[in-house]
Design a protein around this motif. Structure first.
Motif, mmCIF file in Angstrom:
data_model
loop_
_atom_site.group_PDB
_atom_site.id
_atom_site.type_symbol
_atom_site.label_atom_id
_atom_site.label_comp_id
_atom_site.label_asym_id
_atom_site.label_seq_id
_atom_site.Cartn_x
_atom_site.Cartn_y
_atom_site.Cartn_z
ATOM 1 N N ASP A 145 0.857 -1.187 0.000
ATOM 2 C CA ASP A 145 0.000 0.000 0.000
ATOM 3 C C ASP A 145 0.894 1.238 0.000
ATOM 4 N N TYR A 146 0.582 2.181 -0.876
ATOM 5 C CA TYR A 146 1.248 3.474 -0.899
ATOM 6 C C TYR A 146 0.219 4.481 -0.418
ATOM 7 N N GLU A 147 0.466 5.052 0.768
ATOM 8 C CA GLU A 147 -0.503 5.911 1.435
ATOM 9 C C GLU A 147 -0.147 7.380 1.253
ATOM 10 N N THR A 148 -1.187 8.192 1.012
ATOM 11 C CA THR A 148 -1.020 9.631 0.877
ATOM 12 C C THR A 148 -1.933 10.295 1.885
ATOM 13 N N GLN A 174 -5.800 16.415 2.466
ATOM 14 C CA GLN A 174 -5.872 17.747 3.073
ATOM 15 C C GLN A 174 -6.528 17.646 4.436
ATOM 16 N N GLY A 175 -6.086 18.468 5.348
ATOM 17 C CA GLY A 175 -6.645 18.473 6.699
ATOM 18 C C GLY A 175 -6.170 17.300 7.533
ATOM 19 N N GLY A 176 -5.164 16.577 7.065
ATOM 20 C CA GLY A 176 -4.604 15.475 7.843
ATOM 21 C C GLY A 176 -5.337 14.158 7.689
ATOM 22 N N ALA A 177 -6.429 14.125 6.919
ATOM 23 C CA ALA A 177 -7.185 12.882 6.740
ATOM 24 C C ALA A 177 -6.481 11.979 5.731
ATOM 25 N N ASP A 178 -6.367 10.699 6.071
ATOM 26 C CA ASP A 178 -5.752 9.752 5.151
ATOM 27 C C ASP A 178 -6.738 9.360 4.059
ATOM 28 N N ARG A 179 -6.236 9.244 2.843
ATOM 29 C CA ARG A 179 -7.035 8.760 1.723
ATOM 30 C C ARG A 179 -6.791 7.265 1.570
ATOM 31 N N ALA A 180 -7.650 6.616 0.810
ATOM 32 C CA ALA A 180 -7.464 5.183 0.552
ATOM 33 C C ALA A 180 -6.114 4.971 -0.113
ATOM 34 N N LEU A 187 10.562 -0.822 -4.026
ATOM 35 C CA LEU A 187 9.515 -0.089 -3.308
ATOM 36 C C LEU A 187 9.622 1.407 -3.586
ATOM 37 N N GLU A 188 10.828 1.942 -3.501
ATOM 38 C CA GLU A 188 11.034 3.380 -3.723
ATOM 39 C C GLU A 188 10.774 3.785 -5.175
ATOM 40 N N ALA A 189 11.030 2.888 -6.116
ATOM 41 C CA ALA A 189 10.838 3.204 -7.532
ATOM 42 C C ALA A 189 9.366 3.456 -7.872
ATOM 43 N N ARG A 190 8.470 2.967 -7.053
ATOM 44 C CA ARG A 190 7.037 3.134 -7.334
ATOM 45 C C ARG A 190 6.383 4.250 -6.519
ATOM 46 N N LEU A 191 7.164 4.936 -5.719
ATOM 47 C CA LEU A 191 6.641 6.066 -4.931
ATOM 48 C C LEU A 191 6.187 7.193 -5.849
ATOM 49 N N ARG A 192 5.101 7.865 -5.459
ATOM 50 C CA ARG A 192 4.615 9.053 -6.179
ATOM 51 C C ARG A 192 4.411 10.172 -5.168
ATOM 52 N N GLY A 193 4.865 11.338 -5.509
ATOM 53 C CA GLY A 193 4.601 12.519 -4.683
ATOM 54 C C GLY A 193 4.952 12.334 -3.226
ATOM 55 N N GLN A 194 3.967 12.636 -2.359
ATOM 56 C CA GLN A 194 4.169 12.623 -0.909
ATOM 57 C C GLN A 194 3.718 11.307 -0.272
ATOM 58 N N ARG A 244 3.736 7.478 1.406
ATOM 59 C CA ARG A 244 4.515 6.667 2.343
ATOM 60 C C ARG A 244 4.379 5.217 1.897
ATOM 61 N N ILE A 245 5.453 4.479 2.036
ATOM 62 C CA ILE A 245 5.442 3.057 1.673
ATOM 63 C C ILE A 245 4.872 2.265 2.845
ATOM 64 N N GLY A 246 3.855 1.475 2.569
ATOM 65 C CA GLY A 246 3.289 0.600 3.591
ATOM 66 C C GLY A 246 4.107 -0.685 3.714
ATOM 67 N N ARG A 247 3.697 -1.515 4.616
ATOM 68 C CA ARG A 247 4.389 -2.781 4.854
ATOM 69 C C ARG A 247 4.013 -3.785 3.759
ATOM 70 N N PRO A 248 4.988 -4.429 3.095
ATOM 71 C CA PRO A 248 4.660 -5.451 2.100
ATOM 72 C C PRO A 248 3.876 -6.594 2.740
ATOM 73 N N ARG A 249 2.885 -7.105 1.996
ATOM 74 C CA ARG A 249 2.106 -8.241 2.496
ATOM 75 C C ARG A 249 2.021 -9.308 1.409
ATOM 76 N N LEU A 250 2.119 -10.553 1.828
ATOM 77 C CA LEU A 250 2.077 -11.682 0.914
ATOM 78 C C LEU A 250 0.653 -12.245 0.919
ATOM 79 N N ALA A 251 -0.013 -12.197 -0.231
ATOM 80 C CA ALA A 251 -1.393 -12.687 -0.344
ATOM 81 C C ALA A 251 -1.395 -14.046 -1.031
ATOM 82 N N LYS A 252 -2.339 -14.891 -0.607
ATOM 83 C CA LYS A 252 -2.557 -16.194 -1.230
ATOM 84 C C LYS A 252 -3.874 -16.127 -1.994
#
Length: 163
Positions: A33-36, A39-45, A90-97, A99-107
């Motif tokens: 998950d790449y989190e941004t 405005q107003g401090g609210a996290d977006r999806a 992970l860093e190569a896919r960052l956009r703008g401001q 934050r890199i989330g924790r990688p998760r392995l899905a089945k």
């Protein structure tokens, strides 16, 4: 797959067949998950990025080549997990401001039934776990099956011994 008899029951969404296989494609995939912060401090999806994955096809409940673990509680064999994403990836896919989330392995598992009707090529139709297991059990004894298809004939909803 050798072909013996199979018959389509007229006017129904049922097929009786002696030639069938159960297939379950299992996949491990890394997601991040790449989190941004909005405005107003609210996290977006978060924006979700998919990284490397590995897959393995299980056929008829037998251990496939390349399996490194299993069978699990559902009778499935699994491949080796793909390598973790590196910090550079992970860093190569960052956009703008972001934050890199924790990688998760899905089945993930996709269940399918492969069967044949007289004079037609093999059909591969998705199904669910319970039907997959019914077909695996029948395959061991080579029991003819009656497959019930949904109204669009695009999914096997039931498998039971033919009578």
């Amino acid at each position: 797959m050798a072909i013996a008899g199979a018959a389509l029951l007229a006017g129904c969404e049922s097929v009786t067949t002696e030639q069938y296989q159960a297939s379950a494609v299992v996949t491990y995939t890394w997601y991040v998950d790449y989190e941004t912060q909005g405005q107003g401090g609210a996290d977006r999806a978060p924006r979700i990025e998919e990284f490397e994955s590995t897959s393995l096809e299980n056929k008829n409940g037998q251990r496939p080549d390349g399996a490194v673990s299993g069978p699990d509680e559902r009778g499935l064999w699994w491949p080796a997990t793909p390598p973790d994403p590196t910090v550079d990836e992970l860093e190569a896919r960052l956009r703008g401001q972001e934050r890199i989330g924790r990688p998760r392995l899905a089945k993930n598992v996709e269940y399918r039934i492969i069967f044949r009707q007289p004079g037609e090529p093999n059909r591969t139709v998705p199904t669910e776990y319970s039907v997959y297991r019914q077909v695996v059990r029948a395959y061991e004894d080579r029991v003819p099956l009656q497959l019930t298809l949904d109204p669009t004939e695009s999914r096997v909803t039931q498998a039971r011994p033919a009578q």
